[in-house]
Enzyme design. Structure first.
Site, PDB file in Angstrom:
ATOM      1  N   ASN A 159      -7.401   2.616   7.165  1.00 43.49           N
ATOM      2  CA  ASN A 159      -6.417   1.557   6.929  1.00 43.49           C
ATOM      3  C   ASN A 159      -5.071   2.048   6.400  1.00 43.49           C
ATOM      4  OD1 ASN A 159      -7.525   2.184   4.456  1.00 43.49           O
ATOM      5  ND2 ASN A 159      -7.820   0.069   3.801  1.00 43.49           N
TER       6      ASN A 159
ATOM      7  N   GLU B 298     -13.141   5.610  -4.071  1.00 40.70           N
ATOM      8  CA  GLU B 298     -12.653   4.231  -4.061  1.00 40.70           C
ATOM      9  C   GLU B 298     -13.374   3.545  -2.910  1.00 40.70           C
ATOM     10  OE1 GLU B 298      -8.547   1.638  -3.456  1.00 40.70           O
ATOM     11  OE2 GLU B 298      -8.537   3.799  -3.137  1.00 40.70           O
TER      12      GLU B 298
ATOM     13  N   CYS C  94      -9.037  -2.824   0.823  1.00 39.76           N
ATOM     14  CA  CYS C  94     -10.064  -3.000  -0.203  1.00 39.76           C
ATOM     15  C   CYS C  94      -9.679  -4.075  -1.203  1.00 39.76           C
ATOM     16  CB  CYS C  94     -10.341  -1.673  -0.917  1.00 39.76           C
ATOM     17  SG  CYS C  94      -8.895  -0.985  -1.752  1.00 39.76           S
TER      18      CYS C  94
END
Length: 374
Positions: A157, A253, A287
């Site tokens: 992303n 993450e 996210c």
């Protein structure tokens, strides 16, 4: 429309050399459809060679000075800016981002390398001397040292910005890097590798090994020569990497599940704007994307109307148009997943306020309409 990035062919970068892989994989052009790049796919022998190169580079990197490493980082930042137009086009095509967002991502990556310069210059150690009887005259110095070899596993992303978030501090601290980019978006990482290749680092200090995770992922993550793993990805992938890895530092993450909560005394116009932006930016593939809005019953209906109206501000169109805000999803599988979520919600009683449909805008370009459920 840009043209610089069309029909690229990318190789691996291992131990200071560009090498071909035994196979290639295609990268979909999310702007025009079809394929715009063929990227070499590393196999286990290539992964092994990259790990060996990174391990061999550790002693030389340990002897480098902070000024040396700062020069490297500045050269990389300058190289990113020199190729900003090309990189922005690549991000548009491989990640499906609007051009304005893609340009911002290139600048963000350059800034991250420059921030690493200041972080390196502010590394501080400690000095201690004996404080108890019998330890008079004892002295100790605590000096920060490189951890060793860092495996960087990056997501689709933010293919350049997140790569910079991992690579820049690793190099700033004097570590060797093995970069494994997401298979959907490896081309921006290949260009970063070209920039790094022009910087006078020790051979093996930086290695670029695109490839299918199913073929090289475990070989990379499970190798004892890796001292730290930096990863951004799904929770499931993170758990797998953690299971395969040895006694290493894990910096991860993972995933994301972010609700917005709106109370009865909220500024509803501000809340609606924030909810729309938080949900629709990069088609929700973040996210930190707002996945649902929980609203007090006294303001629920009003808020739904306001969010629906805010959706009109988001333009879905040509990714190379500066006025475009929204693009496609990164793959057919991602569109399938969104469709499954919408269908499940409707089956459980949700009302489709807006959107709800998907279509294929071009070969391999899957668009899901901005959708609001209540």
């Amino acid at each position: 429309m840009g043209q610089e990035a069309i029909r690229r062919r990318e190789r691996l970068y291992v131990d200071g050399e560009w090498v071909a892989g035994p196979d290639t994989f295609p990268v979909t052009d999310l702007a025009d459809g079809g394929t715009f790049a063929e990227v070499a796919a590393a196999d286990e022998p290539h992964a092994e060679r990259a790990l060996a190169a990174a391990a061999a580079a550790k002693p030389a990197l340990r002897e480098t000075t902070i000024p040396q490493r700062c020069e490297w980082l500045q050269a990389i930042a300058d190289g990113l800016r020199d190729r900003k137009a090309e990189l922005a086009e690549v991000i548009v095509r491989e990640a499906g981002k609007p051009i304005s967002s893609a340009r911002g991502e290139v600048e963000s990556a350059a800034e991250r390398f420059e921030r690493a310069i200041e972080e390196a210059r502010h590394l501080k150690g400690e000095y201690r001397e004996g404080t108890t009887s019998g330890h008079e005259g004892w002295e100790a110095i605590v000096k920060p040292e490189p951890v060793g070899a860092v495996l960087c596993i990056t997501p689709y992303n933010y293919p350049l910005a997140t790569t910079a978030l991992q690579v820049a501090p690793a190099l700033a601290a004097g570590n060797a890097v093995v970069l494994k980019p997401a298979s959907k978006t490896p081309v921006s990482g290949a260009i970063l590798s070209e920039i790094v290749a022009d910087v006078p680092m020790p051979d093996g200090a930086f290695n670029f090994v695109p490839g299918r995770a199913s073929e090289i992922g475990d070989a990379l993550a499970g190798d004892d020569r890796v001292n730290a793993i930096a990863m951004t990805g799904s929770s499931g992938a993170g758990k797998h990497v953690a299971h395969e890895s040895g006694m290493v530092n894990l910096h991860m993450e993972l995933g994301g599940n972010a609700p917005a909560v709106v109370f009865e005394d909220a500024d509803l116009e501000q809340a609606a704007a924030a909810a729309a932006k938080g949900s629709l930016k990069y088609a929700g593939q973040r996210c930190s994307a707002i996945s649902r809005v929980l609203a007090h019953e006294s303001v629920h209906d009003d808020l739904v109307e306001r969010i629906d109206a805010r959706f009109d501000d988001w333009v879905l169109g040509d990714l190379f148009d500066d006025d475009t805000d929204l693009g496609p999803l990164v793959s057919a599988e991602q569109a399938d997943w969104v469709e499954e979520l919408v269908d499940d919600a409707v089956e459980r009683g949700a009302r489709v306020v807006r959107g709800g449909d998907r279509y294929e805008a071009a070969d391999g370009v899957h668009v899901f309409e901005p959708t609001l459920l209540a």
